[in-house]
Design a protein around this motif. Structure first.
Motif, short mmCIF file in Angstrom:
data_model
loop_
_atom_site.label_atom_id
_atom_site.label_comp_id
_atom_site.label_asym_id
_atom_site.label_seq_id
_atom_site.Cartn_x
_atom_site.Cartn_y
_atom_site.Cartn_z
N GLN A 181 0.87 -1.18 0.00
CA GLN A 181 0.00 0.00 0.00
C GLN A 181 0.91 1.22 0.00
OE1 GLN A 181 -3.49 0.03 0.22
NE2 GLN A 181 -3.49 -2.19 0.05
N TRP A 182 0.52 2.26 -0.71
CA TRP A 182 1.35 3.46 -0.71
C TRP A 182 0.48 4.70 -0.78
CZ3 TRP A 182 1.52 6.85 -4.94
CH2 TRP A 182 0.89 6.39 -6.09
N LYS A 183 1.03 5.78 -0.28
CA LYS A 183 0.34 7.07 -0.38
C LYS A 183 1.40 8.17 -0.36
CE LYS A 183 -0.68 7.41 4.55
NZ LYS A 183 -1.71 7.50 5.57
N VAL A 184 1.05 9.27 -0.99
CA VAL A 184 1.94 10.43 -1.05
C VAL A 184 1.39 11.46 -0.07
CG1 VAL A 184 2.87 12.25 -2.52
CG2 VAL A 184 2.50 9.97 -3.46
N GLY A 185 2.29 12.08 0.67
CA GLY A 185 1.88 13.10 1.63
C GLY A 185 2.80 14.31 1.54
N MET A 186 2.43 15.35 2.30
CA MET A 186 3.24 16.57 2.32
C MET A 186 3.44 16.97 3.78
SD MET A 186 4.72 18.94 0.51
CE MET A 186 4.02 19.36 -1.07
N ALA A 187 4.70 17.02 4.18
CA ALA A 187 5.02 17.49 5.53
C ALA A 187 5.04 19.01 5.49
CB ALA A 187 6.38 16.95 5.96
N MET A 188 4.16 19.64 6.23
CA MET A 188 4.01 21.10 6.18
C MET A 188 5.00 21.81 7.10
SD MET A 188 1.77 21.21 3.91
CE MET A 188 1.35 22.92 3.82
N SER A 189 5.22 21.24 8.30
CA SER A 189 6.15 21.87 9.25
C SER A 189 6.64 20.81 10.23
CB SER A 189 5.48 23.02 9.99
OG SER A 189 4.42 22.53 10.79
N SER A 190 7.66 21.19 10.98
CA SER A 190 8.18 20.31 12.01
C SER A 190 8.59 21.16 13.21
CB SER A 190 9.38 19.51 11.48
OG SER A 190 10.50 20.35 11.36
N ASP A 191 9.11 20.50 14.24
CA ASP A 191 9.56 21.23 15.43
C ASP A 191 10.68 22.20 15.10
OD1 ASP A 191 7.74 19.89 16.91
OD2 ASP A 191 9.16 18.45 17.75
N THR A 192 11.50 21.82 14.11
CA THR A 192 12.68 22.64 13.80
C THR A 192 12.50 23.52 12.57
OG1 THR A 192 13.60 20.81 12.51
CG2 THR A 192 14.26 20.96 14.83
N CYS A 193 11.42 23.32 11.82
CA CYS A 193 11.24 24.10 10.58
C CYS A 193 9.75 24.42 10.39
CB CYS A 193 11.79 23.31 9.40
SG CYS A 193 11.68 24.20 7.84
N ARG A 194 9.42 25.72 10.38
CA ARG A 194 8.01 26.11 10.28
C ARG A 194 7.44 25.89 8.89
NH1 ARG A 194 5.56 29.75 14.17
NH2 ARG A 194 6.90 29.79 15.97
N GLN A 195 8.23 26.11 7.85
CA GLN A 195 7.74 25.95 6.49
C GLN A 195 8.52 24.84 5.79
OE1 GLN A 195 8.04 29.88 4.80
NE2 GLN A 195 5.94 30.33 5.38
N LEU A 196 8.25 23.63 6.20
CA LEU A 196 8.97 22.48 5.67
C LEU A 196 8.55 22.19 4.23
CD1 LEU A 196 10.98 20.25 6.40
CD2 LEU A 196 9.08 18.90 7.24
N ASN A 197 7.25 22.05 3.99
CA ASN A 197 6.69 21.81 2.65
C ASN A 197 7.50 20.77 1.88
OD1 ASN A 197 4.75 23.73 3.18
ND2 ASN A 197 5.93 25.38 2.25
N SER A 198 7.61 19.60 2.47
CA SER A 198 8.42 18.53 1.87
C SER A 198 7.53 17.32 1.57
CB SER A 198 9.53 18.14 2.85
OG SER A 198 10.27 17.07 2.36
N PRO A 199 7.50 16.86 0.29
CA PRO A 199 6.69 15.67 -0.04
C PRO A 199 7.37 14.39 0.46
CG PRO A 199 7.84 16.45 -1.99
CD PRO A 199 8.14 17.43 -0.90
N PHE A 200 6.55 13.37 0.75
CA PHE A 200 7.08 12.08 1.17
C PHE A 200 6.14 10.99 0.69
CE2 PHE A 200 4.27 13.45 4.55
CZ PHE A 200 3.56 12.32 4.88
N VAL A 201 6.64 9.75 0.67
CA VAL A 201 5.84 8.59 0.28
C VAL A 201 5.84 7.62 1.45
CG1 VAL A 201 5.64 6.64 -1.32
CG2 VAL A 201 6.47 8.84 -2.15
N THR A 202 4.66 7.13 1.80
CA THR A 202 4.53 6.12 2.84
C THR A 202 4.19 4.79 2.18
OG1 THR A 202 3.71 7.75 4.42
CG2 THR A 202 3.31 5.45 4.94
N LEU A 203 5.04 3.80 2.41
CA LEU A 203 4.81 2.44 1.91
C LEU A 203 4.46 1.55 3.09
CD1 LEU A 203 7.87 1.86 -0.48
CD2 LEU A 203 5.52 2.23 -1.15
N THR A 204 3.47 0.69 2.90
CA THR A 204 3.14 -0.30 3.92
C THR A 204 3.23 -1.67 3.24
OG1 THR A 204 1.65 1.28 4.97
CG2 THR A 204 1.44 -1.03 5.62
N LEU A 205 4.22 -2.47 3.66
CA LEU A 205 4.44 -3.79 3.09
C LEU A 205 3.87 -4.84 4.03
CD1 LEU A 205 8.21 -3.34 2.14
CD2 LEU A 205 6.23 -2.84 0.73
#
Length: 200
Positions: free
Chosen positions: A138-162
């Motif tokens: 299973q897979w899905k694409v997501g977007m990380a908007m921010s983190s504890d260390t970065c307010r404007q992260l805007n970084s895409p990622f892919v989550t795979l579930t095997l």
């Protein structure tokens, strides 16, 4: 007993024709080395060494032909171990295929009679052959908007579930989160694996 030949990968029969052309002593030594590899007694079968050695036996033998010979032997012995075939069953299977020469059939069955039991032993058989089976991805694409260390992260990622079934049939789920670069690298590696499998 399931048929080894029915499940054989593309190129198997042409590799067996190359095997049939090998000298008796070369095939015996190579077959024994393949069985040692399958039992984890050696780390790998040295393809380059065997290419040089087999140049005399198989005319025009190159690295790819040598690798196909080794792959065919690995497939044959692994399949025999998976189905836990006896020497008599293996002899009947190879004889009925009409691809193996009498010499090749005799050598492979002799090797199986001396080393097959070790390969089929329960603990070793589970280790060598029980590698698990991929059931679902299973897979899905997501977007990380921010983190504890970065307010404007805007970084895409892919989550795979095997979902993988282990040797005992138990299902295990393995989630992975990959950056886009890691995902591209992962897909490139899968393509490389596919190319290697086509050459077997």
């Amino acid at each position: 007993m399931a048929s080894i030949m029915k499940e054989a990968p593309n190129g198997y029969e042409s590799a067996i024709e190359l095997i049939n052309s090998l000298k008796h002593e070369d095939l015996t030594e190579l077959g024994s080395e393949v069985l040692q590899f399958l039992q984890y007694k050696i780390g790998a079968v040295n393809t380059e060494k065997w290419r040089k050695k087999l140049e005399e036996s198989a005319e025009g033998n190159d690295l790819q032909k040598t690798q196909s010979i080794i792959n065919a032997l690995i497939y044959t012995f692994r399949s025999a171990a998976r189905y836990r075939v006896t020497v008599e069953e293996l002899t009947a299977e190879l004889d009925s295929s009409m691809v193996f020469s009498d010499k090749t059939c005799t050598i492979l069955c002799n090797l199986w009679s001396t080393q097959g039991k070790q390969l089929m032993s329960c603990s070793l058989g589970d280790h060598v052959l029980g590698v698990g089976q991929l059931i679902d991805v299973q897979w899905k694409v997501g977007m990380a908007m921010s983190s504890d260390t970065c307010r404007q992260l805007n970084s895409p990622f892919v989550t795979l579930t095997l979902t993988v079934a282990d040797a005992g049939g138990n299902l295990k789920t393995h989630p992975l989160e990959l950056t886009m670069d890691q995902f591209r690298n992962f897909t490139n590696q899968l393509k490389e694996i596919g190319k290697v499998l086509e050459m077997v």
